[in-house]
Design an enzyme around this catalytic site. Structure first.
Site, PDB file in Angstrom:
ATOM      1  N   LYS A  10       0.823  -1.232   0.000  1.00 53.74           N
ATOM      2  CA  LYS A  10       0.000   0.000   0.000  1.00 53.74           C
ATOM      3  C   LYS A  10       0.840   1.258   0.000  1.00 53.74           C
ATOM      4  O   LYS A  10       0.467   2.257  -0.614  1.00 53.74           O
ATOM      5  CB  LYS A  10      -0.938   0.027   1.210  1.00 53.74           C
ATOM      6  CG  LYS A  10      -0.256  -0.209   2.546  1.00 53.74           C
ATOM      7  CD  LYS A  10      -0.605  -1.570   3.065  1.00 53.74           C
ATOM      8  CE  LYS A  10       0.133  -1.908   4.341  1.00 53.74           C
ATOM      9  NZ  LYS A  10       0.008  -3.327   4.673  1.00 53.74           N
TER      10      LYS A  10
ATOM     11  N   LYS B 187      -3.966   3.450   2.818  1.00 46.78           N
ATOM     12  CA  LYS B 187      -5.117   2.640   2.407  1.00 46.78           C
ATOM     13  C   LYS B 187      -6.289   3.536   2.011  1.00 46.78           C
ATOM     14  O   LYS B 187      -7.014   3.242   1.060  1.00 46.78           O
ATOM     15  CB  LYS B 187      -5.501   1.692   3.547  1.00 46.78           C
ATOM     16  CG  LYS B 187      -4.382   0.678   3.841  1.00 46.78           C
ATOM     17  CD  LYS B 187      -4.531   0.067   5.228  1.00 46.78           C
ATOM     18  CE  LYS B 187      -3.424  -0.932   5.518  1.00 46.78           C
ATOM     19  NZ  LYS B 187      -3.406  -1.357   6.943  1.00 46.78           N
TER      20      LYS B 187
END
Lengths: 430, 430
Positions: B105, B205
């Site tokens: 991520k 995220k």
């Protein structure tokens, strides 16, 4: 931009939602799919009723077979419901090699062997996300998101009507009949509510989830089904006192050569997320051997939520068409599987038992003694005269026991002259 | 049966999980995919450490570039982590036209423009389900399950470490430092925990979810980020008194030409499912214009759960290969979008405000008067000396107010001689 022709069979509530959804978000969807979904035919018996959405009158027809045959239509969406006519049209579509989207859980659950087999032989896509859990993409989650997992258990609240009724009984203290009437008045329950309240609709969905979990068609005969008509206010209150809520749960446990598929009212601990699923919402808990517990939650019914799931299936097939592929994710196999289905009488559970007592002394002790003598391990027995209940009951909580052992003991108990009405029992969540 | 070659870069915890998962469920996956996933190379710097899984020594190599070049390897799985080396290998893979699965991520959020652009130009699949929400198939839900929806809001608990710490503070009454140490002792937090507790991991995220929601890359600069270090026991208890729990939430609200992306501690009502997400679990609530609220829940970290998500991505690409297609569902577009990002100072919220008081009379009234005079509408102010807190505080709850108006008032309040420490404030969930 490329166009993909869509034919709609059934212009009822969900059908109108699909028309409205494609109109509202058509540009957005076209951008995401790199193709435009174009509605090229809408078949229904009733061409006149106002559905509250503007549909091009030129698209409306009574000739469903013509829609299926139309070479400009690439994908058939069946939203007629019911088994007979809808089944005929789905068969015609698949036989013509046309991919089908349906939300028809009854048809797929009752005639899965035939319908899934036809899709397999026709080598054509058959998608049915809208048939389980309304808007929740749980079929996609199981077939794709959790594809690396052996599915160990699925536990779900799958019927919005029952969950609405149980929520009203819990929050407003309504008896079952009043809560059902309330659900009917709001359009959440049918005038003839049996399919929902007797658990058969939940079982249709359970059987589809079971089929996905084990990869091949599970017949309806595999499911043990019990509805919510027998749940009383007394049960709801007694459950809350021991920090549980009563929910109609589907429970599917696939094992190596054996599977459990059951639908029944269940005592769910308040600490479980499932106990916090209220009103017409649905939730499905899926346990995989790698993922552990996962949960999927959303609106289990209603025009737009279900239409959203149906359009997502249309997009899935459209993406296949654009990418030049089909049956990229096979539906459900009809390959026979060496699998037996465990009857609920053979399962082990913990139980809440309500014994309506006539007058007499030491009756709670008599209940305990009879259960113990018949091999039912008892955790507690209490005499209660809960608010509103004019007559007392004995409430017993058992330890884990085989259901047929319990049933035999309860039949004997129900026949005692100091028991004024048949004994009721509700299973705890396993 | 057809074989699909998989190359693994990074044999750490998640990498070992992928090796173990493919071994454990390889037959099942092969049946579901109609092709066998075959691990044909594992690159890592450390070839000797015992990972607790049996890997064929012949597959182990320090030569990641060789794995990428290997013509028998169809899919590259990057699980090295970090931006530099992992980024180089992902670029090499995409430039060689090889599809990539990653759980990285940080890389995708910090260098999304470049990496997603490269995948687009190379016309190659780039999947990253494991990067958000651990095992939860939430990226698939947004890109596919909810594809018919305009996404109106995403609210998520996305960092297992922070949620574990806040759960310990809530349940065991630990102060932040003790809860962090407990998380470190259990391996849930790093020795240097900043990336988690200061909210940057959650923001990585959030930015990926924001990109999915609006369809093109959202830069990290779009996110307002606040971590959980300043949360005290007093705050946790005061929140519970008004039936809220404090959670580190990511909140994404895409609108027509404007978007909010924020990460901060938030007062969540106990009635919300998000308030019942404990320990290292994650949950993401997604609101679509057709679906309404949906929620996805599961384990946010850990070897097997994350490996399950990574293998699901490998399967998705394998299904594309078997079906003879690619980029069937495009990753994230790098097409520039006419979109501004709303700074958090410009947003309207309700706030919990904690004003540490020195000794003096009528100080709660003084707090109320100052806030009101500076344009902050106050719902309540209460003087509290909560259990364990030696000194009193004034706890104010505001009505909805613009953040910069509140900030100016709080700065003034903090400077008063009867306020013994800087004022703290936590936003309510919108």
């Amino acid at each position: 931009m490329r166009e993909i022709g869509v034919g709609l069979l059934g212009f009822g509530t969900i059908g109108a939602g699909v028309v409205a959804g494609l109109r509202k978000n058509g540009d957005l969807i076209a951008e995401r799919v790199k193709a435009r979904l174009v509605l090229r035919g809408i078949a229904d018996i009733d061409l006149d009723r106002d559905r509250g959405v503007a549909a091009d009158p030129a698209l409306l027809t009574r000739d469903a077979a013509g829609v299926i045959r139309d070479p400009a239509i690439d994908i058939i969406v069946e939203l007629i419901g019911g088994a007979r006519i809808a089944g005929d049209f789905i068969r015609q579509s698949l036989e013509a090699g046309k991919p089908v989207v349906t939300a028809n859980k009854a048809l797929l659950a009752e005639q899965g062997e035939e319908i899934f087999g036809l899709a397999e032989r026709a080598n054509t896509d058959l998608y049915f996300e809208g048939s389980v859990g309304g808007t929740i993409p749980v079929i996609k989650a199981i077939r794709e998101g959790l594809v690396a997992n052996r599915i160990e258990a699925i536990t779900g609240i799958l019927n919005g009507t029952c969950n609405y009724i149980l929520t009203r009984m819990d929050r407003q203290g309504m008896p079952f009949d009043a809560a059902l009437q309330d659900a009917q008045a709001r359009g959440y329950a049918e005038a003839e509510p049996s399919l929902d309240v007797d658990g058969r609709d939940t079982a249709h969905k359970a059987v589809l989830l079971a089929s996905l979990a084990c990869g091949s068609v599970v017949p309806m005969s595999a499911a043990s089904i019990e509805g919510i008509r027998a749940i009383t206010q007394e049960d709801i209150r007694n459950a809350l006192e021991i920090e549980h809520r009563i929910k109609l749960l589907a429970f599917i446990a696939p094992r190596d050569r054996e599977m459990e598929v059951r639908v029944h009212p269940t005592l769910v601990p308040l600490s479980s997320l499932l106990a916090s699923v209220h009103d017409v919402f649905n939730a499905v808990q899926v346990k995989g051997d790698l993922s552990g517990e996962t949960l999927y939650y959303g609106c289990g019914a209603g025009r737009d939520p279900t239409a959203g799931a149906v359009i997502a299936d249309v997009v899935d097939i459209a993406r296949n068409i654009v990418a030049g592929c089909h049956r990229r994710v096979p539906a459900v196999s009809v390959k026979p599987r060496d699998m037996t289905f465990l009857r609920i009488e053979e399962t082990d559970n913990r139980y809440y038992v309500r014994v309506p007592l006539a007058s007499g002394r030491n009756l709670a002790q008599k209940v305990r003694a009879l259960l113990a003598a018949r091999g039912v391990p008892v955790a507690s027995v209490e005499r209660k005269r809960g608010g509103g209940a004019a007559e007392p009951s004995a409430i017993a909580i058992t330890e884990t026991v085989k259901e047929k052992t319990l049933n035999a003991a309860l039949a004997e108990l129900s026949a005692r002259d100091w028991v004024r009405a048949p004994v009721a029992r509700i299973r705890f969540q396993t």
